[in-house]
Design a protein around this motif. Structure first.
Motif, mmCIF file in Angstrom:
data_model
loop_
_atom_site.group_PDB
_atom_site.id
_atom_site.type_symbol
_atom_site.label_atom_id
_atom_site.label_comp_id
_atom_site.label_asym_id
_atom_site.label_seq_id
_atom_site.Cartn_x
_atom_site.Cartn_y
_atom_site.Cartn_z
ATOM 1 N N UNK A 1 -15.035 9.830 40.681
ATOM 2 C CA UNK A 1 -14.131 10.789 41.318
ATOM 3 C C UNK A 1 -12.793 10.864 40.573
ATOM 4 N N UNK A 2 -12.318 9.727 40.092
ATOM 5 C CA UNK A 2 -11.007 9.687 39.432
ATOM 6 C C UNK A 2 -11.119 9.794 37.914
ATOM 7 N N UNK A 3 -12.372 9.826 37.379
ATOM 8 C CA UNK A 3 -12.596 9.740 35.928
ATOM 9 C C UNK A 3 -11.865 8.502 35.395
ATOM 10 N N UNK A 4 -12.178 7.395 36.038
ATOM 11 C CA UNK A 4 -11.482 6.147 35.770
ATOM 12 C C UNK A 4 -12.158 5.293 34.715
ATOM 13 N N UNK A 5 -11.881 3.984 34.770
ATOM 14 C CA UNK A 5 -12.267 3.104 33.656
ATOM 15 C C UNK A 5 -12.738 1.754 34.180
ATOM 16 N N UNK B 1 -6.532 -1.246 29.843
ATOM 17 C CA UNK B 1 -6.989 -0.586 31.074
ATOM 18 C C UNK B 1 -6.327 0.761 31.302
ATOM 19 N N UNK B 2 -5.213 1.021 30.610
ATOM 20 C CA UNK B 2 -4.429 2.222 30.910
ATOM 21 C C UNK B 2 -4.168 3.124 29.713
ATOM 22 N N UNK B 3 -4.509 2.682 28.502
ATOM 23 C CA UNK B 3 -4.248 3.528 27.340
ATOM 24 C C UNK B 3 -5.102 4.796 27.412
ATOM 25 N N UNK B 4 -4.600 5.935 26.996
ATOM 26 C CA UNK B 4 -5.340 7.200 27.199
ATOM 27 C C UNK B 4 -6.683 7.262 26.480
ATOM 28 N N UNK B 5 -6.759 6.738 25.254
ATOM 29 C CA UNK B 5 -7.996 6.864 24.469
ATOM 30 C C UNK B 5 -8.425 5.477 23.982
#
Length: 314
Positions: free
Chosen positions: A141-145, A256-260
């Motif tokens: 749902x969030x396109x998370x990681x 965990x938070x870097x865009x790519x």
């Protein structure tokens, strides 16, 4: 919140308080997990920090860090975590899941009881799969990681580390399959491969190995006691100069938070050195490299009883 070591002001400016995003970190009571939770909270995320006891909850609770009871081998705990996310009063999305919980019990393959093999796989592999299965709908749902904490042992298995390394090899393979399965859904899967990190778990593993060695029968003592003692001594000495948990947690928070993100990251100079070697060197040469510092020392005289060193450092 005080900025943890390894998190720069630039990191904090790039990530103003994200009141609308959650991150789950399992195994967050100490070591890498606690450091990762603190780093993520300092970057502005609301961290659901998995712990197993009330005392652990009290120790980790802080601004932006909410302890949740989470033994990843207990289905009821995982279900409760999912309900906590679904019923979040601020309707925050789940941005990332950091699968960090783990145990490490080391002994030769022949010696380690099957119950302890199974226990390590239950925690280090099946528990993570259970959490992933439960939380994937939120991440879609969030396109998370998903960030799976593996180990240098998931690529190169040291002597005496067979069971622990086996769980990490399996986690590496499961992560590859999962990444290829869910990328089309917008979910990213990343593996982090730490080498030696100064944590309570790493320090305890040597004591556990020596306890198991002390319980070995006479034949196993003759065959393995020197190897176990040399391995524990080598690893204990290495941990004195290993990567601090705070720096490991800061890097995992950025992963965990870097865009790519890349598919894999190493942590520590030992992991950065050993892992590439496994791709290029013949197996026998890798055997020699990985056993060099763990090679048992021979007794000084032929008359030295083999049992003399059983269960105690040589």
């Amino acid at each position: 919140m005080v900025r943890p070591p390894g998190i720069s002001r630039k990191d904090q400016r790039k990530n103003p308080r994200k009141a609308d995003e959650l991150v789950v970190v399992s195994g967050a009571s100490s070591g890498i997990g606690a450091a990762t939770a603190r780093a993520l909270a300092s970057m502005g995320y609301h961290v659901l920090a998995g712990v197993r006891t009330d005392s652990e909850a009290d120790a980790v609770r802080a601004e932006g860090i909410e302890p949740v009871t989470l033994d990843i081998t207990v289905p009821e705990h995982i279900g409760a975590l999912a309900r906590r996310i679904a019923d979040d009063p601020e309707r925050r999305a789940l941005r990332a899941l950091v699968n960090n919980a783990g145990i490490e019990i080391n002994a030769p393959v022949e010696v380690l009881p099957l119950a302890l093999w199974r226990e390590q796989f239950e925690v280090n592999l099946f528990g993570h799969i259970a959490v992933i299965q439960e939380l994937l709908p939120f991440l879609r749902r969030s396109r998370g990681r998903i960030v799976n904490i593996s180990s240098v042992g998931g690529v190169a298995a040291l002597p005496v580390f067979g069971a622990y390394a086996g769980t990490k090899f399996a986690l590496e393979a499961a992560s590859d399959s999962l990444r290829r399965e869910v990328s089309a859904h917008g979910v990213q899967v990343v593996v982090v491969q730490p080498g030696g990190v100064r944590t309570e778990m790493a320090a305890r593993s040597g004591d556990l190995s020596l306890e198991l060695a002390a319980a070995m029968n006479t034949e196993h003592q003759r065959l393995y006691s020197h190897l176990i003692n040399a391995t524990v001594a080598s690893n204990t000495a290495f941990l004195e100069r290993a990567l601090p948990a705070a720096k490991a947690g800061a890097k995992i928070a950025r992963v965990a938070t870097t865009p790519r993100p890349r598919a894999r990251y190493t942590l520590g100079t030992d992991a950065a050195f050993i892992i590439p070697l496994t791709r290029f060197l013949p197996a026998r040469l890798m055997d020699a490299i990985l056993t060099m510092s763990h090679r048992p020392r021979k007794p000084k005289t032929a008359s030295t009883p083999a049992a003399k060193s059983a269960g105690s450092p040589s």
